[in-house]
Motif scaffolding. Structure first.
Motif, PDB file in Angstrom:
ATOM      1  N   GLN A 191       6.300  -1.241   7.686  1.00  0.00           N
ATOM      2  CA  GLN A 191       6.230   0.126   7.181  1.00  0.00           C
ATOM      3  C   GLN A 191       7.610   0.576   6.733  1.00  0.00           C
ATOM      4  O   GLN A 191       8.599   0.312   7.408  1.00  0.00           O
ATOM      5  N   GLN A 192       7.682   1.223   5.592  1.00  0.00           N
ATOM      6  CA  GLN A 192       8.905   1.872   5.123  1.00  0.00           C
ATOM      7  C   GLN A 192       8.550   3.255   4.599  1.00  0.00           C
ATOM      8  O   GLN A 192       7.443   3.481   4.100  1.00  0.00           O
ATOM      9  N   LEU A 197       0.853  -1.184   0.000  1.00  0.00           N
ATOM     10  CA  LEU A 197       0.000   0.000   0.000  1.00  0.00           C
ATOM     11  C   LEU A 197       0.890   1.236   0.000  1.00  0.00           C
ATOM     12  O   LEU A 197       1.607   1.485   0.970  1.00  0.00           O
ATOM     13  N   ILE A 198       0.872   1.986  -1.082  1.00  0.00           N
ATOM     14  CA  ILE A 198       1.709   3.176  -1.211  1.00  0.00           C
ATOM     15  C   ILE A 198       0.877   4.413  -0.912  1.00  0.00           C
ATOM     16  O   ILE A 198      -0.150   4.644  -1.539  1.00  0.00           O
ATOM     17  N   SER A 199       1.321   5.185   0.095  1.00  0.00           N
ATOM     18  CA  SER A 199       0.577   6.360   0.565  1.00  0.00           C
ATOM     19  C   SER A 199      -0.895   6.027   0.810  1.00  0.00           C
ATOM     20  O   SER A 199      -1.802   6.676   0.271  1.00  0.00           O
ATOM     21  N   PRO A 200      -1.165   5.002   1.620  1.00  0.00           N
ATOM     22  CA  PRO A 200      -2.563   4.575   1.802  1.00  0.00           C
ATOM     23  C   PRO A 200      -3.389   5.604   2.569  1.00  0.00           C
ATOM     24  O   PRO A 200      -2.920   6.222   3.524  1.00  0.00           O
ATOM     25  N   THR A 201      -4.616   5.781   2.149  1.00  0.00           N
ATOM     26  CA  THR A 201      -5.556   6.624   2.880  1.00  0.00           C
ATOM     27  C   THR A 201      -6.093   5.854   4.089  1.00  0.00           C
ATOM     28  O   THR A 201      -5.913   4.652   4.207  1.00  0.00           O
ATOM     29  N   GLY A 202      -6.769   6.580   4.983  1.00  0.00           N
ATOM     30  CA  GLY A 202      -7.422   5.938   6.115  1.00  0.00           C
ATOM     31  C   GLY A 202      -6.638   5.974   7.401  1.00  0.00           C
ATOM     32  O   GLY A 202      -7.128   5.505   8.437  1.00  0.00           O
ATOM     33  N   PHE A 203      -5.413   6.534   7.393  1.00  0.00           N
ATOM     34  CA  PHE A 203      -4.582   6.559   8.590  1.00  0.00           C
ATOM     35  C   PHE A 203      -4.443   7.963   9.193  1.00  0.00           C
ATOM     36  O   PHE A 203      -3.630   8.165  10.088  1.00  0.00           O
ATOM     37  N   SER A 204      -5.206   8.901   8.708  1.00  0.00           N
ATOM     38  CA  SER A 204      -5.134  10.258   9.236  1.00  0.00           C
ATOM     39  C   SER A 204      -5.924  10.388  10.525  1.00  0.00           C
ATOM     40  O   SER A 204      -6.972   9.749  10.705  1.00  0.00           O
ATOM     41  N   GLU A 205      -5.434  11.217  11.428  1.00  0.00           N
ATOM     42  CA  GLU A 205      -6.192  11.520  12.648  1.00  0.00           C
ATOM     43  C   GLU A 205      -7.434  12.336  12.335  1.00  0.00           C
ATOM     44  O   GLU A 205      -8.414  12.305  13.073  1.00  0.00           O
ATOM     45  N   ARG A 206      -7.383  13.073  11.256  1.00  0.00           N
ATOM     46  CA  ARG A 206      -8.530  13.892  10.870  1.00  0.00           C
ATOM     47  C   ARG A 206      -9.621  13.016  10.274  1.00  0.00           C
ATOM     48  O   ARG A 206      -9.401  12.263   9.330  1.00  0.00           O
ATOM     49  N   GLY A 207     -10.812  13.104  10.831  1.00  0.00           N
ATOM     50  CA  GLY A 207     -11.915  12.275  10.377  1.00  0.00           C
ATOM     51  C   GLY A 207     -12.555  12.783   9.099  1.00  0.00           C
ATOM     52  O   GLY A 207     -12.339  13.921   8.677  1.00  0.00           O
ATOM     53  N   LEU A 208     -13.346  11.912   8.492  1.00  0.00           N
ATOM     54  CA  LEU A 208     -14.099  12.261   7.294  1.00  0.00           C
ATOM     55  C   LEU A 208     -15.452  12.848   7.672  1.00  0.00           C
ATOM     56  O   LEU A 208     -15.994  12.534   8.740  1.00  0.00           O
ATOM     57  N   PRO A 209     -16.033  13.663   6.810  1.00  0.00           N
ATOM     58  CA  PRO A 209     -17.394  14.132   7.087  1.00  0.00           C
ATOM     59  C   PRO A 209     -18.368  12.967   7.023  1.00  0.00           C
ATOM     60  O   PRO A 209     -18.110  11.965   6.355  1.00  0.00           O
ATOM     61  N   PRO A 210     -19.504  13.051   7.710  1.00  0.00           N
ATOM     62  CA  PRO A 210     -20.500  11.974   7.640  1.00  0.00           C
ATOM     63  C   PRO A 210     -20.936  11.726   6.202  1.00  0.00           C
ATOM     64  O   PRO A 210     -20.888  12.618   5.352  1.00  0.00           O
ATOM     65  N   GLN A 211     -21.361  10.500   5.932  1.00  0.00           N
ATOM     66  CA  GLN A 211     -21.788  10.169   4.570  1.00  0.00           C
ATOM     67  C   GLN A 211     -22.958  11.035   4.117  1.00  0.00           C
ATOM     68  O   GLN A 211     -23.085  11.324   2.934  1.00  0.00           O
ATOM     69  N   VAL A 213       1.590  -7.421   4.796  1.00  0.00           N
ATOM     70  CA  VAL A 213       1.258  -6.088   4.285  1.00  0.00           C
ATOM     71  C   VAL A 213       2.465  -5.178   4.466  1.00  0.00           C
ATOM     72  O   VAL A 213       3.041  -5.113   5.561  1.00  0.00           O
ATOM     73  N   LEU A 214       2.844  -4.481   3.406  1.00  0.00           N
ATOM     74  CA  LEU A 214       3.882  -3.459   3.461  1.00  0.00           C
ATOM     75  C   LEU A 214       3.250  -2.122   3.122  1.00  0.00           C
ATOM     76  O   LEU A 214       2.692  -1.951   2.037  1.00  0.00           O
ATOM     77  N   ALA A 215       3.338  -1.170   4.046  1.00  0.00           N
ATOM     78  CA  ALA A 215       2.869   0.189   3.805  1.00  0.00           C
ATOM     79  C   ALA A 215       4.075   1.081   3.554  1.00  0.00           C
ATOM     80  O   ALA A 215       5.016   1.101   4.355  1.00  0.00           O
ATOM     81  N   ILE A 216       4.048   1.802   2.446  1.00  0.00           N
ATOM     82  CA  ILE A 216       5.139   2.718   2.089  1.00  0.00           C
ATOM     83  C   ILE A 216       4.574   4.130   2.139  1.00  0.00           C
ATOM     84  O   ILE A 216       3.683   4.482   1.359  1.00  0.00           O
ATOM     85  N   ALA A 217       5.058   4.917   3.077  1.00  0.00           N
ATOM     86  CA  ALA A 217       4.482   6.244   3.288  1.00  0.00           C
ATOM     87  C   ALA A 217       5.553   7.193   3.812  1.00  0.00           C
ATOM     88  O   ALA A 217       6.154   6.924   4.856  1.00  0.00           O
ATOM     89  N   ASP A 218       5.781   8.265   3.099  1.00  0.00           N
ATOM     90  CA  ASP A 218       6.707   9.306   3.553  1.00  0.00           C
ATOM     91  C   ASP A 218       5.917  10.590   3.777  1.00  0.00           C
ATOM     92  O   ASP A 218       5.338  10.806   4.820  1.00  0.00           O
ATOM     93  N   ARG A 219       5.856  11.415   2.768  1.00  0.00           N
ATOM     94  CA  ARG A 219       5.038  12.631   2.819  1.00  0.00           C
ATOM     95  C   ARG A 219       4.099  12.634   1.625  1.00  0.00           C
ATOM     96  O   ARG A 219       4.464  12.180   0.539  1.00  0.00           O
ATOM     97  N   GLU A 276      -0.757   9.443  10.625  1.00  0.00           N
ATOM     98  CA  GLU A 276      -0.511   9.422  12.065  1.00  0.00           C
ATOM     99  C   GLU A 276      -0.863   8.088  12.725  1.00  0.00           C
ATOM    100  O   GLU A 276      -0.220   7.676  13.681  1.00  0.00           O
ATOM    101  N   ARG A 277      -1.853   7.394  12.213  1.00  0.00           N
ATOM    102  CA  ARG A 277      -2.324   6.158  12.848  1.00  0.00           C
ATOM    103  C   ARG A 277      -1.628   4.905  12.321  1.00  0.00           C
ATOM    104  O   ARG A 277      -1.861   3.807  12.835  1.00  0.00           O
ATOM    105  N   LEU A 278      -0.780   5.047  11.323  1.00  0.00           N
ATOM    106  CA  LEU A 278      -0.116   3.890  10.739  1.00  0.00           C
ATOM    107  C   LEU A 278       0.896   3.238  11.684  1.00  0.00           C
ATOM    108  O   LEU A 278       0.885   2.005  11.831  1.00  0.00           O
ATOM    109  N   PRO A 279       1.783   3.991  12.345  1.00  0.00           N
ATOM    110  CA  PRO A 279       2.779   3.328  13.214  1.00  0.00           C
ATOM    111  C   PRO A 279       2.150   2.479  14.315  1.00  0.00           C
ATOM    112  O   PRO A 279       2.684   1.414  14.663  1.00  0.00           O
ATOM    113  N   ASP A 280       1.026   2.909  14.855  1.00  0.00           N
ATOM    114  CA  ASP A 280       0.380   2.137  15.918  1.00  0.00           C
ATOM    115  C   ASP A 280      -0.103   0.791  15.397  1.00  0.00           C
ATOM    116  O   ASP A 280       0.063  -0.239  16.063  1.00  0.00           O
ATOM    117  N   LEU A 281      -0.693   0.776  14.208  1.00  0.00           N
ATOM    118  CA  LEU A 281      -1.164  -0.493  13.640  1.00  0.00           C
ATOM    119  C   LEU A 281       0.016  -1.419  13.354  1.00  0.00           C
ATOM    120  O   LEU A 281      -0.049  -2.621  13.640  1.00  0.00           O
TER     121      LEU A 281
END
Length: 286
Positions: free
Chosen positions: A257-258, A128-142, A230-236, A243-248
């Motif tokens: 993670q790399q 997973l390269i730059s995967p979404t879903g790991f931000s502390e900021r939540g999404l607006p309701p559907q 699973v390998l997650a590749i995420a820099d900037r 923010e939530r990726l290292p905990d998982l």
């Protein structure tokens, strides 16, 4: 529109996702590799072209044009995360027909995770390269997302709005944010070409409304992948944070993670040799 890579292009038809185009090079031996481009205003297999070209002939390689993009069907319909996951599953189950290493970019990481959960026998590993879903900021309701799509998707002005988003100037601006230097001109040109095909506005406008994102993706998708490597590749990345990726990764031993710094979400273009080395090392252990 020309092909994104110099390889045979074929298609399958599915009940939900319609006609799905994919490229394939099956000269190589070993475990298949399936590449999945990102979701934005102008994505296609061209995004993963450096990966396709590098591994073609070394192992079986497939790259999907997701519904609404590239050479796949672009009809006006209810695009959803489940539709995209089913498209990936269809390619895996109907075409590849063997456990594959799946590599997905950005939001498509969520779709690939869904596909792996729905068809675990089809997936040997995930990158997973730059995967979404790991931000502390939540999404607006559907509900908000549906309201936004109702506004920007109105027939009276949706095409005009999309034309602004998909202009050459806009594409150069937004793609440019994903590179430390200048984006390759060939990538810009193909992005413009694919974003000006009939029906090109439908899927991107749903993407802009946030309706394709999974709410609480860590709990509902990623954390449920408990044994799959699973390998997650995420820099900037200018569009997502991690923010939530290292905990998982710390909690689940099957995750790695790399960073491969520096890159801004497209290391296959900015740091290809480092990426190839990291991928080969990861896949060698699968």
């Amino acid at each position: 529109m020309p092909d994104a890579v110099a390889a045979p292009r074929a298609q399958i038809r599915t009940e939900q996702a319609g006609r799905i185009a994919y490229y394939h090079d099956t000269r190589g031996q070993g475990r298949p590799l399936v590449l999945v481009h990102s979701i934005n205003a102008a994505p296609s297999t061209f995004e993963v072209k450096p990966l396709f070209e590098h591994y073609a002939g070394r192992r079986p390689v497939y790259s999907i044009d997701l519904p609404g993009f590239g050479h796949s069907e672009r009809s006006e319909r209810a695009y959803s995360a489940e539709l995209y996951a089913n498209a990936i599953r269809a390619l895996l189950e109907q075409v590849v027909q063997a456990p594959a290493d799946v590599l997905a970019l950005s939001l498509s990481a969520e779709f690939a995770a869904r596909a792996a959960l729905g068809s675990p026998a089809s997936v040997a590993s995930l990158v997973l390269i730059s995967p979404t879903g790991f931000s502390e900021r939540g999404l607006p309701p559907q509900l908000v997302g549906r309201a936004v799509h109702g506004l920007i998707g109105a027939r009276l002005w949706s095409q005009g709005l999309y034309d602004l988003v998909a202009s050459r100037r806009s594409i150069r601006h937004y793609l440019g944010k994903s590179f430390h230097g200048q984006p390759p001109q060939a990538l810009l040109d193909y992005a413009y070409a694919t974003s000006h095909q009939p029906g090109a506005r439908h899927a991107p406008l749903i993407f802009l409304s946030t309706l394709l994102f999974t709410r609480e993706a860590v709990a509902n998708l990623y954390a449920r992948l408990k044994t799959l490597p699973v390998l997650a590749i995420a820099d900037r990345d200018p569009y997502v944070t991690f923010e939530r990726l290292p905990d998982l990764v710390a909690r689940q031993s099957n995750w790695q993670q790399q960073r491969l710094a520096p890159h801004r979400g497209l290391p296959q273009w900015e740091r290809p040799e480092a990426l190839f080395a990291a991928l080969d090392d990861f896949w060698a252990g699968v």
